[in-house]
Design an enzyme around this catalytic site. Structure first.
Site, mmCIF file in Angstrom:
data_model
loop_
_atom_site.group_PDB
_atom_site.id
_atom_site.type_symbol
_atom_site.label_atom_id
_atom_site.label_comp_id
_atom_site.label_asym_id
_atom_site.label_seq_id
_atom_site.Cartn_x
_atom_site.Cartn_y
_atom_site.Cartn_z
ATOM 1 N N PRO A 244 2.175 -4.678 -6.926
ATOM 2 C CA PRO A 244 3.707 -4.158 -7.289
ATOM 3 C C PRO A 244 4.003 -5.763 -7.990
ATOM 4 C CG PRO A 244 3.125 -6.050 -5.671
ATOM 5 C CD PRO A 244 1.531 -5.222 -6.394
ATOM 6 N N GLY A 245 3.383 -6.113 -8.980
ATOM 7 C CA GLY A 245 4.796 -6.510 -10.111
ATOM 8 C C GLY A 245 4.357 -8.177 -9.498
ATOM 9 N N GLY A 246 3.418 -8.901 -9.510
ATOM 10 C CA GLY A 246 4.025 -10.036 -9.523
ATOM 11 C C GLY A 246 3.188 -11.370 -10.447
ATOM 12 N N ASP B 209 0.507 1.096 -14.377
ATOM 13 C CA ASP B 209 0.176 1.300 -12.464
ATOM 14 C C ASP B 209 0.137 2.665 -11.956
ATOM 15 O OD1 ASP B 209 -1.089 0.864 -9.901
ATOM 16 O OD2 ASP B 209 -0.624 -1.019 -10.476
ATOM 17 N N ASP C 88 -5.472 -6.786 -14.166
ATOM 18 C CA ASP C 88 -5.983 -7.589 -12.641
ATOM 19 C C ASP C 88 -5.975 -6.169 -11.910
ATOM 20 O OD1 ASP C 88 -5.619 -9.630 -10.599
ATOM 21 O OD2 ASP C 88 -4.349 -9.099 -10.023
ATOM 22 N N LYS D 247 -13.343 -7.574 -10.940
ATOM 23 C CA LYS D 247 -13.026 -7.788 -9.811
ATOM 24 C C LYS D 247 -14.608 -7.846 -8.916
ATOM 25 C CE LYS D 247 -7.978 -7.337 -9.377
ATOM 26 N NZ LYS D 247 -7.551 -8.632 -8.322
HETATM 27 C C1 LIG Z 1 -4.582 -6.233 -7.465
HETATM 28 S S1 LIG Z 1 -3.451 -5.144 -7.265
HETATM 29 C C2 LIG Z 1 -2.591 -6.417 -8.773
HETATM 30 C C3 LIG Z 1 -1.767 -6.982 -8.250
HETATM 31 C C4 LIG Z 1 -1.007 -7.159 -9.402
HETATM 32 N N1 LIG Z 1 -1.291 -7.656 -10.549
HETATM 33 C C5 LIG Z 1 0.580 -8.467 -8.893
HETATM 34 O O1 LIG Z 1 0.723 -9.440 -9.918
HETATM 35 O O2 LIG Z 1 1.000 -7.396 -8.145
HETATM 36 C C6 LIG Z 1 -4.502 -4.266 -8.073
HETATM 37 C C7 LIG Z 1 -4.038 -3.166 -9.052
HETATM 38 O O3 LIG Z 1 -4.546 -2.387 -9.499
HETATM 39 C C8 LIG Z 1 -4.084 -0.938 -9.553
HETATM 40 N N2 LIG Z 1 -5.152 0.419 -10.111
HETATM 41 C C9 LIG Z 1 -6.772 0.328 -10.126
HETATM 42 N N3 LIG Z 1 -7.143 1.405 -10.646
HETATM 43 C C10 LIG Z 1 -6.435 1.382 -11.371
HETATM 44 C C11 LIG Z 1 -6.265 1.761 -12.835
HETATM 45 N N4 LIG Z 1 -7.409 3.263 -13.314
HETATM 46 N N5 LIG Z 1 -5.148 1.878 -13.680
HETATM 47 C C12 LIG Z 1 -4.092 2.165 -13.298
HETATM 48 N N6 LIG Z 1 -3.831 0.647 -12.309
HETATM 49 C C13 LIG Z 1 -5.301 0.842 -11.442
HETATM 50 C C14 LIG Z 1 -3.926 -0.991 -8.091
HETATM 51 O O4 LIG Z 1 -3.311 0.626 -8.134
HETATM 52 C C15 LIG Z 1 -3.406 -1.752 -7.957
HETATM 53 O O5 LIG Z 1 -1.640 -1.825 -7.922
#
Ligand SMILES: C[S@@+](CC[C@H](N)C(=O)[O-])C[C@H]1O[C@@H](n2cnc3c(N)ncnc32)[C@H](O)[C@@H]1O
Length: 314
Positions: A183-185, A201, A239, A268
């Site tokens: 969500p944007g942290g 994203d 991330d 991850k």
């Molecule tokens: C752990 S969350 C990120 C949290 C973010 N760093 C924060 O600080 O709020 C992982 C994100 O990776 C995204 N995601 C997964 N596969 C993706 C891809 N192939 N391309 C872009 N985003 C992807 C998911 O939609 C999710 O929002």
């Protein structure tokens, strides 16, 4: 001899919380196990799932709690008690040692310059300790003064920690790509440093982050975007939740293109296990390192920094 440190000729690895099994798998057979502290003979080996590594452990016999504290203090100022056996006595020794600040830290800050040692008790009268430890924090643990209103997730803490460990961070006007940003942290933290952030994203960012100056958003699968689609970046962040080889392939494209200078990416792990082979491939990228940060969960952080503060860009 009583009161004399006796080098152990070993290394002690303190497991990252919850990842003792991973650390055991990395180290194989060890000399001894004390709680989550694994002692393996010989010099330090690479192990990713640690919160702290005791690089030069020694044992020392002592009589009273005061004697143990005096012995440690004669070596250096800062020592973190690591209570395992005789936990109460370990804490009592800690109470006799000089206090060090352990309040939450306000980002940004520089890594402490004073070394932080660690000690535990093997029995009532024998210390196991190391003045030289891999982590500057007591038992690898610290916390930030948190912002509970601005960021839409708490993931920004691991980004802050990565930047503190890197000793470098994006500055005003620098271009950052933040893949897997929702969500944007992370985007919130980067925009807060004055950077220009291209957040990518499949899901949208929180409105409050989207509205921050310098933030633009691309709704896309990050891995189907080539470096040339996105253009040069001072910093590349990821991330993204994905299998580690998918991230490795994408990062490989960026390294080959030369279009990004600095990288911070979480690797991850999926399911119960972890991808050791891909982690080793990340760690083998020259100049980079892979850490388990205090704010990481079932993931590791790969960091490659080319722009240290004051360094000339080449
Ligand atoms: C752990 S969350 C990120 C949290 C973010 N760093 C924060 O600080 O709020 C992982 C994100 O990776 C995204 N995601 C997964 N596969 C993706 C891809 N192939 N391309 C872009 N985003 C992807 C998911 O939609 C999710 O929002």
């Amino acid at each position: 001899m009583k009161g004399e440190p006796v080098p152990l000729g070993a290394t002690c690895y303190h497991a990252a919380p919850g990842f003792m099994r991973h650390l055991q798998a990395e180290l194989g057979e060890v000399y001894r196990v004390d709680g989550e502290l694994l002692t393996a003979m010989g010099p330090e080996r690479r192990a990713f799932w640690t919160r702290n590594v005791w690089r030069k452990p020694f044992t020392a016999e002592f009589g009273s709690v005061g004697e143990a504290a005096a012995l440690l203090s004669s070596i250096q100022r800062n020592w973190a008690p690591c209570p395992v056996k005789f936990a109460r006595r370990t804490v009592l020794i800690g109470e006799r040692l000089p206090h060090f600040p352990d309040r939450p830290k306000a980002f940004p800050f520089a890594l402490p310059s004073a070394p932080m040692g660690a000690f535990t008790l093997l029995d009532e009268h024998t210390l196991l300790a190391s003045a030289d430890c891999s982590s500057p924090w007591p038992n690898g643990e610290f916390s930030f003064v948190e912002d509970r209103e601005g960021p839409p997730s708490r993931a920004y803490r691991k980004l802050w920690e990565a930047l503190v460990m890197a000793g470098s961070m994006p500055g005003p006007g620098q271009r950052c790509i933040d893949a897997g940003a929702c969500p944007g942290g992370w985007t919130w933290a980067l925009a807060g440093l004055g950077a220009e952030v291209t957040a990518i994203d499949r899901s949208p960012l929180d409105d409050s982050v989207m509205a921050m100056p310098g933030v633009s958003f691309l709704k896309h699968n990050a891995f189907t975007l080539k470096p040339s689609d996105l253009g040069p970046a001072d910093w590349l962040f990821s991330d993204v939740i994905c299998y580690p080889p998918a991230l490795f392939d994408w990062i490989g494209q960026w390294l080959e293109s030369g279009l990004a200078r600095n990288f911070v990416c979480t690797i991850k792990m999926q399911g119960e296990d972890w991808d050791r082979a891909t982690t080793e491939r990340f760690a083998a990228i020259p100049g980079s390192r892979v850490l388990h940060l205090w704010h990481n969960k079932h993931e590791l952080t790969w960091i490659l920094i080319r722009d240290k503060p004051g360094a000339t860009q080449g």
